[in-house]
Write an enzyme that holds these catalytic residues in place. Sequence first.
Site, PDB file in Angstrom:
ATOM      1  N   THR A  81      41.547  45.396  42.745  1.00 16.45           N
ATOM      2  CA  THR A  81      42.646  46.252  43.179  1.00 16.45           C
ATOM      3  C   THR A  81      42.489  46.634  44.641  1.00 16.45           C
ATOM      4  OG1 THR A  81      43.868  48.283  42.651  1.00 16.45           O
ATOM      5  CG2 THR A  81      41.483  48.423  42.578  1.00 16.45           C
TER       6      THR A  81
ATOM      7  N   LYS B 178      42.073  51.529  44.976  1.00 21.80           N
ATOM      8  CA  LYS B 178      40.947  52.446  44.821  1.00 21.80           C
ATOM      9  C   LYS B 178      40.104  52.445  46.098  1.00 21.80           C
ATOM     10  CE  LYS B 178      41.157  52.604  39.835  1.00 21.80           C
ATOM     11  NZ  LYS B 178      42.530  52.087  39.707  1.00 21.80           N
TER      12      LYS B 178
END
Length: 405
Positions: free
Chosen positions: A244, A247
């Site tokens: 991702t 984050k």
Amino acid sequence: MDYEKFFTEKVASLREEGRYRIFADLERKLGEFPRAINHYPGGTREVTVWCSNDYLGQGQNPEVLSAMHAALDKSGAGAGGTRNISGTNHFHVLLERELADLHGKEAGLLFQSAWVANLTAISTIASMIPDMVLISDAKNHNSMIEGMRHSRCEKLIFKHNDAKDLEEKLKSLPRDRAKMILFESVYSMDGAVAPIADFCDLADEYGAMTFIDEVHAVGMYGHRGGGIAEREGLAHRLTVIQGTMAKAFGVVGGYIAGSKEMCDFVRSYGTGFIFSTSMPPAVAAGCLASIRYLKQHNEVRERHQERSQTLKRRFAEIGIPVIENPSHIVPVRVGDPVLCKQASDMLMDDYGIYVQPINYPTVPRGTERLRFTPTPLHNDAEMDHLVNAMQAVWKKLGLEFRTAA
């Protein structure tokens, strides 16, 4: 049927169990992370955020912000459509190349979120390979579970991080049957780290693909931020690496990395990719700048680890029951949904500290907890304040302190 009554009663049942979720209305303050403004019925107040998944504070990094401003001025707001219909911007191409390089893979493929990346990649690969069986860690994330459900393939669940149980599941299957082992590198609610090498050894022995979710590790582990697999020199042994940008990289979006053939296959057949409007160019530019920055700044990771380990030690010194783990996650066991919510509320209302309660279904019933995520930007004074506040709240609520061994 009275539909509105049904909705009301279902929500009421959550309230009765003590696990109804109330979102804190927060306004992030540019340049002042981890400080934020909390809007609440009585007005506004400044709070310190101790549970952000912007693990490294990259959402405030001037280089990331500058890249986003420049891309916005250059390319405008939206991407213009799906990747197939005018929505492939040059920033997308550059970002996919950067992600492939981060993991030492041939290719990368972008998605709007890591949840969509898991759902799409797992369901597409598993549903199209004939007679595929999925072998999943018992604590895998909801997005991985949804990908398995949508694939409609046979599933076997092995005990959490248990290589022996995984091997028993593999032994039960014909060696020539298509298989995929699915697991995470860092499990976000308890901080456990997977035995990746053991899983790769079993995959090699029994002819299985491997699918690793590095969402809570990319950016934070490995000398360049390639995750636990990079840190342990294992990225080349994994079939699919999923991650991702929402984050540690501080922006938003998900991806997979792997061989050119695998990524092209998912690009060509994955409906979650084909039919989703693509990431705005400014977002892609911010992700690109953040990844490039963290590849070059290992000192950010070192500071992050120091802050995490220091908080664990400080909590242990006063008997706060931290769930032990080898990662950056600092989970504190409460064990009751009502008390967990009360502790969270007291920290916010009385001490200006925001940490959300973690209740079922995110964690099993009876394991409710507060989950702290120290960042490189939390200073000693803020940590002192948190430790003192936790000690006071624990006493007020009559929660159990852990005695020293």
